[in-house]
Design a protein around this motif. Structure first.
Motif, short mmCIF file in Angstrom:
data_model
loop_
_atom_site.label_atom_id
_atom_site.label_comp_id
_atom_site.label_asym_id
_atom_site.label_seq_id
_atom_site.Cartn_x
_atom_site.Cartn_y
_atom_site.Cartn_z
N VAL A 1 0.85 -1.19 0.00
CA VAL A 1 0.00 0.00 0.00
C VAL A 1 0.89 1.24 0.00
O VAL A 1 2.01 1.20 0.52
N GLN A 2 0.40 2.32 -0.58
CA GLN A 2 1.15 3.57 -0.57
C GLN A 2 1.00 4.26 0.78
O GLN A 2 0.01 4.06 1.49
N ALA A 3 1.99 5.07 1.11
CA ALA A 3 1.92 5.85 2.34
C ALA A 3 0.63 6.67 2.37
O ALA A 3 0.22 7.24 1.36
N GLY A 4 0.00 6.68 3.53
CA GLY A 4 -1.27 7.36 3.69
C GLY A 4 -2.47 6.47 3.46
O GLY A 4 -3.61 6.87 3.76
N GLY A 5 -2.23 5.29 2.95
CA GLY A 5 -3.32 4.36 2.67
C GLY A 5 -3.73 3.55 3.89
O GLY A 5 -3.24 3.78 5.00
N SER A 6 -4.64 2.61 3.64
CA SER A 6 -5.22 1.80 4.72
C SER A 6 -5.20 0.33 4.35
O SER A 6 -5.25 -0.04 3.16
N LEU A 7 -5.14 -0.51 5.38
CA LEU A 7 -5.29 -1.95 5.25
C LEU A 7 -6.04 -2.45 6.48
O LEU A 7 -5.93 -1.85 7.56
N ARG A 8 -6.76 -3.56 6.30
CA ARG A 8 -7.36 -4.21 7.44
C ARG A 8 -6.86 -5.65 7.51
O ARG A 8 -7.09 -6.43 6.58
N LEU A 9 -6.20 -5.97 8.59
CA LEU A 9 -5.74 -7.33 8.82
C LEU A 9 -6.81 -8.10 9.59
O LEU A 9 -7.50 -7.55 10.45
N SER A 10 -6.90 -9.38 9.28
CA SER A 10 -7.80 -10.27 9.99
C SER A 10 -7.00 -11.44 10.55
O SER A 10 -5.99 -11.85 9.97
N CYS A 11 -7.48 -11.97 11.66
CA CYS A 11 -6.85 -13.14 12.25
C CYS A 11 -7.97 -14.09 12.66
O CYS A 11 -8.74 -13.78 13.58
N ALA A 12 -8.05 -15.21 11.96
CA ALA A 12 -9.08 -16.20 12.24
C ALA A 12 -8.53 -17.26 13.18
O ALA A 12 -7.44 -17.79 12.97
N ALA A 13 -9.30 -17.55 14.22
CA ALA A 13 -8.86 -18.51 15.23
C ALA A 13 -9.71 -19.77 15.19
O ALA A 13 -10.93 -19.70 14.97
N SER A 14 -9.07 -20.89 15.41
CA SER A 14 -9.80 -22.14 15.52
C SER A 14 -10.08 -22.41 16.99
O SER A 14 -9.48 -21.80 17.87
N GLY A 15 -10.99 -23.32 17.26
CA GLY A 15 -11.26 -23.66 18.64
C GLY A 15 -12.49 -22.97 19.18
O GLY A 15 -12.87 -21.90 18.72
N ARG A 16 -13.10 -23.61 20.18
CA ARG A 16 -14.35 -23.09 20.73
C ARG A 16 -14.13 -22.13 21.88
O ARG A 16 -15.08 -21.59 22.40
#
Length: 123
Positions: free
Chosen positions: A12-27
């Motif tokens: 991404v260019q400076a000034g831009g945005s990203l959204r990271l996700s983290c999916a977890a297993s287990g109850r």
């Protein structure tokens, strides 16, 4: 046992945005506090943000405060890191982690780690 898988990294260019996700297993995801860390080449892994099991409290490194937002959806077993106003110095591999503690602000306090996702911010 908790398995974590990050996604959402990229270039991404400076000034831009990203959204990271983290999916977890287990109850038992909702019983863990979650954190995001990052590691740039030649540097130690550093704390970025953390959130309690309920999502009621969040914590941030000074370097990202006001630009990054951590959140979680316990129904989806997922934790997010919204990153806005990105800077070249944010370039790193980003890791999510889980801890049985109420909250963790250091690497040593976390029990489980994902494999990481690369974020590259160009100037």
């Amino acid at each position: 046992q908790v398995q974590l898988v990050e996604s959402g990294g990229g270039l991404v260019q400076a000034g831009g945005s990203l959204r990271l996700s983290c999916a977890a297993s287990g109850r038992t995801f909702s019983s863990y506090a979650m954190g995001w860390f990052r590691q740039a080449p030649g540097k130690e892994r550093e704390f970025v943000a953390a959130i309690t099991w309920s999502g009621g409290r969040t914590y941030y490194a000074d370097s990202v405060k006001g630009r990054f937002t951590i959140s979680r959806d316990n129904a989806k077993n997922t934790v997010y890191l919204q990153m806005n106003s990105l800077k070249p110095e944010d370039t790193a591999v980003y890791y999510c982690a889980a801890t049985r503690l109420r909250v963790g602000l250091s690497v040593s306090e976390y029990d489980y780690w994902g494999q990481g996702t690369q974020v590259t911010v160009s100037s």
